[in-house]
Write a protein that holds these residues in place. Structure first.
Motif, PDB file in Angstrom:
ATOM      1  N   PRO A   1      51.792 102.394  11.584  1.00 30.79           N
ATOM      2  CA  PRO A   1      52.790 103.378  12.144  1.00 30.79           C
ATOM      3  C   PRO A   1      52.292 104.418  13.105  1.00 30.79           C
ATOM      4  CG  PRO A   1      52.292 103.666   9.075  1.00 30.79           C
ATOM      5  CD  PRO A   1      51.167 101.974   9.953  1.00 30.79           C
ATOM      6  N   ASN A   2      53.413 105.187  13.378  1.00 30.00           N
ATOM      7  CA  ASN A   2      52.235 105.898  14.564  1.00 30.00           C
ATOM      8  C   ASN A   2      53.118 107.436  14.200  1.00 30.00           C
ATOM      9  OD1 ASN A   2      52.116 108.313  16.446  1.00 30.00           O
ATOM     10  ND2 ASN A   2      53.177 106.609  18.508  1.00 30.00           N
ATOM     11  N   ARG A   3      52.927 108.586  13.213  1.00 29.03           N
ATOM     12  CA  ARG A   3      52.849 109.119  12.725  1.00 29.03           C
ATOM     13  C   ARG A   3      53.023 110.669  13.446  1.00 29.03           C
ATOM     14  NH1 ARG A   3      51.608 108.777   6.623  1.00 29.03           N
ATOM     15  NH2 ARG A   3      52.875 107.254   5.939  1.00 29.03           N
ATOM     16  N   ARG A   4      52.772 110.998  14.429  1.00 34.67           N
ATOM     17  CA  ARG A   4      52.703 111.479  15.894  1.00 34.67           C
ATOM     18  C   ARG A   4      54.356 111.740  16.299  1.00 34.67           C
ATOM     19  NH1 ARG A   4      47.970 114.705  15.120  1.00 34.67           N
ATOM     20  NH2 ARG A   4      46.344 113.460  15.728  1.00 34.67           N
ATOM     21  N   GLY A   5      55.463 111.352  15.676  1.00 31.08           N
ATOM     22  CA  GLY A   5      56.710 111.719  16.196  1.00 31.08           C
ATOM     23  C   GLY A   5      57.092 110.526  17.275  1.00 31.08           C
ATOM     24  N   GLY A   6      58.428 111.094  17.733  1.00 35.36           N
ATOM     25  CA  GLY A   6      58.065 111.087  18.522  1.00 35.36           C
ATOM     26  C   GLY A   6      59.004 108.928  18.483  1.00 35.36           C
ATOM     27  N   THR A   7      59.687 108.279  19.465  1.00 36.30           N
ATOM     28  CA  THR A   7      60.293 106.503  19.290  1.00 36.30           C
ATOM     29  C   THR A   7      59.543 106.377  20.467  1.00 36.30           C
ATOM     30  OG1 THR A   7      62.380 108.271  19.485  1.00 36.30           O
ATOM     31  CG2 THR A   7      62.118 105.712  19.403  1.00 36.30           C
ATOM     32  N   PRO A   8      58.883 104.575  19.714  1.00 35.31           N
ATOM     33  CA  PRO A   8      58.800 104.163  18.979  1.00 35.31           C
ATOM     34  C   PRO A   8      58.237 104.369  17.143  1.00 35.31           C
ATOM     35  CG  PRO A   8      57.812 102.869  20.059  1.00 35.31           C
ATOM     36  CD  PRO A   8      58.239 103.444  20.734  1.00 35.31           C
ATOM     37  N   THR A   9      58.828 104.626  16.282  1.00 34.18           N
ATOM     38  CA  THR A   9      57.456 105.151  15.172  1.00 34.18           C
ATOM     39  C   THR A   9      56.383 103.725  14.598  1.00 34.18           C
ATOM     40  OG1 THR A   9      59.081 103.432  13.851  1.00 34.18           O
ATOM     41  CG2 THR A   9      59.764 106.307  14.333  1.00 34.18           C
ATOM     42  N   PHE A  10      55.814 103.287  15.709  1.00 39.44           N
ATOM     43  CA  PHE A  10      55.243 102.470  15.192  1.00 39.44           C
ATOM     44  C   PHE A  10      54.137 101.745  16.635  1.00 39.44           C
ATOM     45  CE2 PHE A  10      59.082  99.452  16.604  1.00 39.44           C
ATOM     46  CZ  PHE A  10      58.197  98.674  16.855  1.00 39.44           C
ATOM     47  N   ALA A  11      53.218 101.488  16.505  1.00 36.98           N
ATOM     48  CA  ALA A  11      52.278 101.189  17.736  1.00 36.98           C
ATOM     49  C   ALA A  11      51.777  99.328  17.030  1.00 36.98           C
ATOM     50  CB  ALA A  11      51.044 101.597  18.615  1.00 36.98           C
ATOM     51  N   ALA A  12      51.060  98.393  18.377  1.00 32.78           N
ATOM     52  CA  ALA A  12      50.724  97.335  17.812  1.00 32.78           C
ATOM     53  C   ALA A  12      49.413  97.609  18.552  1.00 32.78           C
ATOM     54  CB  ALA A  12      51.135  96.455  18.697  1.00 32.78           C
ATOM     55  N   LEU A  13      48.236  96.680  17.910  1.00 32.81           N
ATOM     56  CA  LEU A  13      47.036  96.530  18.171  1.00 32.81           C
ATOM     57  C   LEU A  13      46.663  95.340  18.104  1.00 32.81           C
ATOM     58  CD1 LEU A  13      45.491  99.510  15.027  1.00 32.81           C
ATOM     59  CD2 LEU A  13      45.829 100.013  17.706  1.00 32.81           C
ATOM     60  N   ARG A  14      45.560  95.511  18.616  1.00 36.22           N
ATOM     61  CA  ARG A  14      45.603  93.810  19.456  1.00 36.22           C
ATOM     62  C   ARG A  14      44.313  93.385  19.391  1.00 36.22           C
ATOM     63  NH1 ARG A  14      43.667  91.854  24.720  1.00 36.22           N
ATOM     64  NH2 ARG A  14      44.347  92.667  26.283  1.00 36.22           N
ATOM     65  N   ALA A  15      43.777  91.869  18.985  1.00 34.51           N
ATOM     66  CA  ALA A  15      42.677  91.856  19.595  1.00 34.51           C
ATOM     67  C   ALA A  15      42.015  91.479  20.853  1.00 34.51           C
ATOM     68  CB  ALA A  15      41.821  90.979  18.978  1.00 34.51           C
ATOM     69  N   SER A  16      40.613  92.721  21.813  1.00 37.00           N
ATOM     70  CA  SER A  16      40.498  92.523  22.539  1.00 37.00           C
ATOM     71  C   SER A  16      39.341  92.082  23.411  1.00 37.00           C
ATOM     72  CB  SER A  16      41.194  93.982  23.846  1.00 37.00           C
ATOM     73  OG  SER A  16      41.079  93.519  24.781  1.00 37.00           O
ATOM     74  N   PRO A  17      38.891  90.610  23.525  1.00 39.81           N
ATOM     75  CA  PRO A  17      37.778  90.359  23.458  1.00 39.81           C
ATOM     76  C   PRO A  17      36.739  91.235  25.372  1.00 39.81           C
ATOM     77  CG  PRO A  17      39.133  88.324  23.721  1.00 39.81           C
ATOM     78  CD  PRO A  17      39.709  89.741  23.290  1.00 39.81           C
ATOM     79  N   GLY A  18      38.155  91.224  26.205  1.00 37.31           N
ATOM     80  CA  GLY A  18      37.723  91.378  27.341  1.00 37.31           C
ATOM     81  C   GLY A  18      37.358  92.822  27.251  1.00 37.31           C
ATOM     82  N   LEU A  19      38.149  93.995  26.248  1.00 38.57           N
ATOM     83  CA  LEU A  19      37.650  95.511  25.959  1.00 38.57           C
ATOM     84  C   LEU A  19      35.763  95.418  25.154  1.00 38.57           C
ATOM     85  CD1 LEU A  19      37.892  98.435  25.748  1.00 38.57           C
ATOM     86  CD2 LEU A  19      39.315  98.104  23.611  1.00 38.57           C
ATOM     87  N   ALA A  20      35.479  94.623  24.393  1.00 33.97           N
ATOM     88  CA  ALA A  20      34.725  94.659  24.096  1.00 33.97           C
ATOM     89  C   ALA A  20      33.539  93.666  24.899  1.00 33.97           C
ATOM     90  CB  ALA A  20      34.488  93.426  23.131  1.00 33.97           C
ATOM     91  N   MET A  21      34.092  92.907  25.734  1.00 30.41           N
ATOM     92  CA  MET A  21      33.283  93.150  26.906  1.00 30.41           C
ATOM     93  C   MET A  21      32.657  94.130  27.739  1.00 30.41           C
ATOM     94  SD  MET A  21      31.571  89.349  26.058  1.00 30.41           S
ATOM     95  CE  MET A  21      30.517  88.926  27.933  1.00 30.41           C
ATOM     96  N   ALA A  22      33.319  94.649  28.110  1.00 25.92           N
ATOM     97  CA  ALA A  22      33.364  95.741  28.988  1.00 25.92           C
ATOM     98  C   ALA A  22      32.458  97.073  28.531  1.00 25.92           C
ATOM     99  CB  ALA A  22      34.767  96.307  29.241  1.00 25.92           C
ATOM    100  N   LEU A  23      32.415  97.215  27.287  1.00 28.77           N
ATOM    101  CA  LEU A  23      31.981  97.880  27.020  1.00 28.77           C
ATOM    102  C   LEU A  23      30.103  97.360  26.662  1.00 28.77           C
ATOM    103  CD1 LEU A  23      33.923  99.093  23.404  1.00 28.77           C
ATOM    104  CD2 LEU A  23      33.042 100.315  25.260  1.00 28.77           C
ATOM    105  N   LEU A  24      30.169  96.208  26.199  1.00 28.49           N
ATOM    106  CA  LEU A  24      29.211  95.509  26.301  1.00 28.49           C
ATOM    107  C   LEU A  24      28.444  95.733  27.810  1.00 28.49           C
ATOM    108  CD1 LEU A  24      29.284  93.043  24.427  1.00 28.49           C
ATOM    109  CD2 LEU A  24      28.789  94.983  23.708  1.00 28.49           C
ATOM    110  N   ARG A  25      28.833  95.452  28.363  1.00 28.68           N
ATOM    111  CA  ARG A  25      27.935  94.961  29.980  1.00 28.68           C
ATOM    112  C   ARG A  25      28.054  96.885  31.051  1.00 28.68           C
ATOM    113  NH1 ARG A  25      32.216  90.776  31.410  1.00 28.68           N
ATOM    114  NH2 ARG A  25      31.493  89.013  31.291  1.00 28.68           N
ATOM    115  N   ALA A  26      28.977  97.741  30.537  1.00 26.12           N
ATOM    116  CA  ALA A  26      28.817  98.997  30.803  1.00 26.12           C
ATOM    117  C   ALA A  26      27.303  98.816  29.714  1.00 26.12           C
ATOM    118  CB  ALA A  26      29.710 100.168  30.621  1.00 26.12           C
ATOM    119  N   ALA A  27      27.333  99.208  28.555  1.00 24.94           N
ATOM    120  CA  ALA A  27      26.179  99.508  27.623  1.00 24.94           C
ATOM    121  C   ALA A  27      25.276  98.873  28.515  1.00 24.94           C
ATOM    122  CB  ALA A  27      25.974  99.199  26.572  1.00 24.94           C
ATOM    123  N   ASN A  28      24.775  97.459  28.627  1.00 27.38           N
ATOM    124  CA  ASN A  28      23.722  97.122  28.890  1.00 27.38           C
ATOM    125  C   ASN A  28      23.193  97.505  30.689  1.00 27.38           C
ATOM    126  OD1 ASN A  28      21.360  94.812  29.936  1.00 27.38           O
ATOM    127  ND2 ASN A  28      23.004  94.034  30.819  1.00 27.38           N
TER     128      ASN A  28
END
Length: 937
Positions: free
Chosen positions: A519-546
């Motif tokens: 759900p998206n409880r901040r109001g407005g439309t749409p009233t929901f959001a999608a969350l998806r797995a992202s190995p790309g974001l994980a790798m970006a975080l690891l590479r930046a940390a390194n």
């Protein structure tokens, strides 16, 4: 005017009024609504779970009491009494509804059909009777496999046939067999509707087993104070050692004119944790014994199927579902042994090229040759090998030979035919039938048929009741990844579109590993959001940390420069310089279960640590064949391959080690490949179809050997989450229960700069960046390092007949062991100082001698750092107005799941739920009609 009339609740106001408007409505779909009689009116849903027998559902009762509210009143009203004498009257049902529908008289006794005319129910009128009071019962829901033959069809092609709506004819037949249709009325069986995560939860189920106590404790804490929600635990004697509640059933609702009811769809699952089991040894008995109750039905039809075909001798075989799974498991062992042989041969010969195009019959015939090749290669490798190396090679040979003997006993050849188990007997089939059987039965047994592979998107303009999302694709271009019977069931509900996304590249193959709707409880439309797995974001975080870690190192430090193979003698911790980074997965353990066969019919399933861990052990020990012995390794990272007692390995891994070990054999990033090949297209499709924001969450997947070959042949490899899968979460009334990621941690200032850098490159992340402030990272819940730890004795491996042993893992048994887990969170501190810090906040977990007490222990360590993965999840939860609770899901994780897989929720429809009969069908309707030869003249 007809001589007789049909009367029912055709206007769907909850009563039979007999008004002209109600009578007129009989001609228009959906007509009167029948709710499948799959509940148990005499029983309330128990508040707790206890062992008990299977409950007989109401449809199976021999008579129907007047109080059974799923049985629809149906009246045959006599308009012209003079027409009754000398005429036989009957109700006629079309097609499959002649079997799925029952008619009862006013005493609750079934009206039988007269063989061989199964679609007709004769009626009997008493003299001068003005009305015949009947009741109509649906045996099952639309799309059920009940009364449909289970065949070798391996693909489901959506069609326009409507299994919900049907017409009933009231027919008179005189002595000369002339027929008159006196009346005709429309009826519909209520479809199953699946609610999305935004619907209110009233019950959350979770198993209560010794191994998942950390998860259970976190879930209890997260749900405290949630009004109207009951946490229901499934005890050990009921769970039968199983934990995967989400996979065992899918909870839905059915809506009739008198309101709605729960319906539990019992999915065709015989798996128990990561292994397959026999009937009664998983959560199947729980579903059948706990749920059937008043207004809680159970649809068990997937378990009642039989596969019917002729064997090589021309005998008809009818194999029940449970025997189908047993046969599928037996046949699957052929490819399991083939994979094992190819893996060992690849280690002995880097140039080994396995064949990937084998049918089942080809593979069964190929096994003896491959075992002979392995035997020869082992004999060649023994020359000049050390005693320990010889022992490893001989063990691999013996394991392969033992497994081949087991297979030859269970699946013997009979000349040019194959002898297969069939219940308590055997049958013989030719190669073509064996290959057909393997493909179809493999569809039966796949985990893609479980509840984790069914997600529901909230209502949208084009789908006012929501959208069903499943993971499916064509395997080798010829067969659905999901059992066509299950796909057919989902499509035949017709009121919720079915969207299919490719999950076949995953070991388990569930959509909840990749995507969740929240759900998206901040109001407005749409009233929901999608969350998806992202190995790309994980790798970006690891590479930046390194990068930040390396940039902060003093000149001449050995870890400067590019990521290199891990060293068995250099410090593996990244704790030096001005930007230290902690390891991921500290305090967690990988499991290894590889028991030897226990009998002539036993080839047990194998659970091994991730390939990234195996690669790390290989690199540290400089030995791919036996990464416990070769080279010099001062670190407590080893791998004991093959059979033996159950064992554990430390899961902690540094950012630099992970960046190296997730690469394939040619140095290409596996997670980058997964992001671009599989998940970017998923992101775009979800965005286009639902018009809701899609937020990526960092998830790392396990390595494969060759991503180029994977791209050319998508069936050559599969993978699963290496880090806890953050999208495999549970939503409970505005609260997110998310697997704790145990990600890399950095000091606040470095974390703030790093997150701004990385999220600045993520499309659609502007709302998260606005929330990313120094104050946000100072939250107490972000600053505390929370890790559940369980006492683990040391693991030792016998390596000779005289009792010589080698250490595999020193275990976690003392304060010193625990302190070592967190020493990279206190850069520059002595280990004694770290011990003091750990003990000060966690005194209750140690005895007076500094020994770690037994059982699950929740450690809170104040390192002054921020988990980079946690921070991203908290930003997303804040943006959506959702309360966030991290849950330790490690027990589920090492068995290829997370907290969503290990729980299940009963939800109730919100006020104002659209009536399904007012919602257009998701596909054009082709109504089931009568054939001309059935209706006669």
């Amino acid at each position: 005017m007809p001589d007789l009339e049909l009367h029912a609740d055709f206007d769907r106001d909850g009563r039979v009024s007999g008004t002209p408007a109600e009578r007129t409505a009989r001609q228009a779909a959906p007509g009167a609504v029948v709710v499948a009689n799959l509940d148990v009116d005499r029983r309330a849903l128990p508040p707790q779970v206890a062992a008990g027998p299977d409950i007989t559902l109401d449809y199976a009762q021999p008579t129907k009491p007047a109080a059974d509210d799923e049985v629809l009143p149906l009246h045959v009203r006599v308009v012209n009494a003079a027409a009754l004498p000398g005429v036989q009257f009957l109700l006629r049902f079309p097609g499959i509804h002649s079997v799925r529908m029952r008619v009862y008289d006013d005493r609750g006794i079934i009206l039988p059909s007269i063989p061989p005319v199964a679609h007709e129910r004769p009626l009997a009128f008493a003299p001068a009777q003005a009305q015949l009071d009947l009741r109509l019962e649906a045996r099952t829901v639309p799309g059920s496999p009940f009364a449909r033959a289970t065949l070798f069809d391996t693909r489901f092609e959506p069609d326009a046939v409507d299994e919900s709506g049907f017409a009933v004819e009231l027919v008179g037949r005189d002595a000369a067999h002339r027929e008159t249709v006196h009346d005709r009325a429309q009826f519909s069986v209520a479809p199953v509707l699946f609610l999305d995560n935004g619907a209110r939860a009233v019950r959350l189920y979770i198993c209560d087993l010794p191994d998942n106590q950390a998860s259970l404790a976190d879930v209890r804490a997260a749900l405290q104070g949630v009004a109207g929600l009951q946490l229901v635990t499934v005890p050990v004697d009921v769970a039968q050692g199983d934990t995967w509640l989400q996979d065992q059933f899918q909870a839905g609702i059915v809506v009739g004119a008198d309101g709605w009811r729960h319906l539990i769809v019992h999915l065709p699952r015989l798996r128990s944790n990561f292994v397959h089991s026999q009937p009664g040894q998983n959560l199947a008995r729980f579903v059948r014994s706990h749920f059937p109750a008043r207004n809680v039905g159970v649809m068990d039809d997937f378990w009642q199927r039989r596969l019917v075909f002729a064997d090589a001798a021309g005998r008809q075989q009818e194999i029940p579902f449970s025997d189908c799974i047993a046969l599928a498991e037996a046949m699957q062992k052929v490819f399991a042994l083939l994979e094992l042989l190819n893996r060992v041969l690849s280690r002995l010969d880097r140039a080994w090229q396995p064949r990937l195009d084998l049918t089942w019959s080809d593979a069964r015939l190929e096994l003896p040759r491959l075992v002979a090749v392995l035997r020869r290669r082992v004999r060649e490798a023994l020359s000049g090998a050390s005693d320990e190396r010889r022992a490893v090679l001989e063990a691999a040979r013996q394991d392969a030979e033992t497994r081949l003997r087991q297979l030859e006993g269970a699946l013997p050849l009979a000349g040019e035919r194959f002898r297969l188990p069939a219940g308590r007997g055997t049958m013989e089939v030719d190669a073509q039938r064996a290959d057909e059987l393997f493909v179809r039965l493999n569809q039966f047994r796949r985990s893609s048929n479980y509840g984790g592979n069914i997600e529901v998107a909230p209502p949208t303009a084009g789908a006012p009741l929501g959208t069903i999302v499943v993971g499916n694709t064509l395997v080798h271009g010829v067969a659905d990844f999901v059992d066509p019977d299950l796909l057919r069931f989902l499509h035949k509900q017709r009121k919720q579109p079915v969207v299919q996304l490719d999950t076949s590249w995953l070991d388990v193959g569930h959509i909840d590993e990749l995507l969740s709707f929240v759900p998206n409880r901040r109001g407005g439309t749409p009233t929901f959001a999608a969350l998806r797995a992202s190995p790309g974001l994980a790798m970006a975080l690891l590479r930046a940390a390194n990068r930040r870690y390396v940039a902060g190192l003093p000149s001449g430090h050995p870890q400067q420069g590019e990521v290199r193979p891990p060293s068995g003698v250099l410090d593996r911790l990244t704790r030096d310089g001005s930007a230290p980074v902690t390891r991921l997965l500290r305090g967690k353990l990988w499991s290894h279960v590889h028991p030897p066969p226990q009998g002539p019919d036993s080839l047990p399933d194998v659970l091994e640590p991730p390939r990234i861990y195996q690669r790390l052990a290989e690199a540290l020990n400089r030995g791919p064949e036996d990464p416990t012995s070769a080279g010099v390794n001062i670190h407590d990272i080893h791998y004991w391959p093959g059979e033996g007692p159950d064992r554990a390995y430390p899961a902690d891994i540094s950012v630099r080690e992970l960046l190296f070990c997730e690469r394939d054999d040619r140095g290409r990033s596996v997670n980058d490949f997964i992001e671009t090949r599989f998940l970017q297209s998923l992101h775009e499709e979800v965005d286009d179809r639902f018009g809701a924001p899609v937020f990526p969450l960092p998830v790392l997947f396990d390595r494969v050997a060759n991503v180029e070959a994977w791209g050319e042949n998508p069936w050559q490899f599969s993978t699963s989450a290496f880090s806890p899968d953050l999208v495999n979460l549970q939503v409970v009334n505005g609260r997110l229960l998310v697997p704790r990621p145990y990600g890399p941690r950095m000091r606040r200032a470095e974390a703030l700069a790093l997150l701004r850098e990385v999220l600045g490159e993520v499309p659609g992340a502007d709302p998260l960046l606005r929330r990313l402030t120094q104050r946000f990272l100072q939250r107490p819940e972000l600053a505390a390092t929370v890790v559940w730890i369980h006492r683990q004795p040391a693991i030792h491996r016998p390596i000779s007949a005289i009792g010589t042993v080698r250490g595999v893992f020193q275990g976690i048994t003392t304060l010193r062991d625990v302190a070592k887990l967190f020493e990279d969170g206190f850069p520059g501190a002595r280990i004694a100082d770290v011990e003091q810090q750990v003990r000060a906040a966690n005194q209750q977990h140690f005895d007076g001698a500094g020994r770690l007490r037994d059982g699950w222990r929740r450690f809170v360590v104040r390192e002054g750092t921020v988990d980079l993965f946690e921070a991203v999840v908290r930003l997303v939860a804040d943006e959506l107005g959702l309360a966030l609770h991290f849950v330790d899901a490690w027990f589920y994780h090492v068995h290829f799941g997370e907290i969503h897989c290990g729980t299940n929720v009963l939800r109730v429809p919100e006020r104002g739920l659209p009536r399904w009969w007012d919602v257009p069908d998701a596909v054009p309707v082709q109504t089931i009609e009568f054939d001309e030869e059935e209706t006669g003249g």
